[in-house]
Design a protein around this motif. Structure first.
Motif, mmCIF file in Angstrom:
data_model
loop_
_atom_site.group_PDB
_atom_site.id
_atom_site.type_symbol
_atom_site.label_atom_id
_atom_site.label_comp_id
_atom_site.label_asym_id
_atom_site.label_seq_id
_atom_site.Cartn_x
_atom_site.Cartn_y
_atom_site.Cartn_z
ATOM 1 N N CYS A 1 89.223 -63.114 -8.176
ATOM 2 C CA CYS A 1 87.720 -62.817 -7.970
ATOM 3 C C CYS A 1 86.698 -63.413 -8.994
ATOM 4 N N GLY B 1 83.517 -63.235 -8.335
ATOM 5 C CA GLY B 1 82.078 -62.517 -8.200
ATOM 6 C C GLY B 1 81.479 -62.187 -9.559
ATOM 7 N N CYS C 1 83.159 -59.768 -11.947
ATOM 8 C CA CYS C 1 84.612 -60.105 -12.433
ATOM 9 C C CYS C 1 84.292 -61.532 -13.461
ATOM 10 N N CYS D 1 83.534 -61.841 -4.004
ATOM 11 C CA CYS D 1 83.517 -60.321 -4.438
ATOM 12 C C CYS D 1 84.511 -59.668 -3.499
ATOM 13 N N LEU D 2 85.202 -58.850 -4.010
ATOM 14 C CA LEU D 2 86.373 -57.981 -3.351
ATOM 15 C C LEU D 2 85.566 -56.490 -3.002
ATOM 16 N N CYS E 1 83.994 -54.095 -7.911
ATOM 17 C CA CYS E 1 83.841 -54.500 -9.112
ATOM 18 C C CYS E 1 83.901 -53.590 -10.077
HETATM 19 S S1 FES Z 1 82.875 -59.272 -8.189
HETATM 20 FE FE1 FES Z 1 85.209 -59.101 -8.450
HETATM 21 S S2 FES Z 1 85.227 -57.281 -6.964
HETATM 22 FE FE2 FES Z 1 83.297 -57.587 -6.807
#
Ligand code: FES
Length: 165
Positions: free
Chosen positions: A79, A81, A84, A120-121, A124
């Motif tokens: 990830c 996002g 992360c 993003c999973l 976060c």
């Molecule tokens: S930024 Fe990785 S799970 Fe949301």
């Protein structure tokens, strides 16, 4: 595609009663069998369901879960996002790239691992997150990389031994 493989693809279609509305479920079965969607299999689906091949490819490219290129036995997704990213996601990705000698979107020469990234999973708070074959790894560090790869290599050996017995 050899006859046995053709029959297998057709069995996925008949399992869903040759219904057009089951297209995604059929593609999921094919993806699960081959780790990607072989062009020949999609042609069979196209004929059997009377759906133009271009429309099937459109569906296949819309969903991230599907791949039109051969994928490795194990899919590692890192990830990247925002949450992360700030907690070290890019360094973890770099470590996977270094260990596997591939970049995101690529598969190792031995077809064992494919590497991918995601924006993003949705979890976060536990980042940086890595997903390997559907298993979530929370608060990963560079040191997690080796153990994740080892664990999933082992899983495969266990499966092979299980199939032999
Ligand atoms: S930024 Fe990785 S799970 Fe949301």
């Amino acid at each position: 595609m050899v006859e046995a493989e053709e029959l297998k693809v057709k069995s996925f279609i008949t399992k869903h009663n040759n219904e057009k509305k089951a297209l995604i479920a059929i593609l999921q079965d094919i993806q699960a069998e081959y780790n990607y969607l072989p062009q020949e299999a999609l042609k069979i689906v196209s004929v059997c369901l009377d759906i133009p091949l271009i429309d099937i490819i459109g569906v296949a490219t819309f969903y991230r879960a599907f791949s039109l290129e051969p994928r490795g036995q194990h899919l590692i997704t890192v990830c990247l996002g925002t949450a992360c990213h700030v907690r070290g996601g890019p360094k973890i990705l770099e470590e996977f790239e270094r260990k596997l000698n591939i970049r995101p979107g690529e598969t190792t020469e031995d077809c064992q691992f494919s590497l991918d990234t995601v924006a993003c999973l949705g979890c976060c708070a536990i980042g940086p997150v890595v997903v390997a074959d559907g298993d979530y790894y929370a608060q990963t560090t560079i040191r997690s990389v080796d153990s994740i790869l080892k664990k999933h290599r082992k899983k495969e050996k266990k499966n092979e031994e299980h199939q032999k017995n």
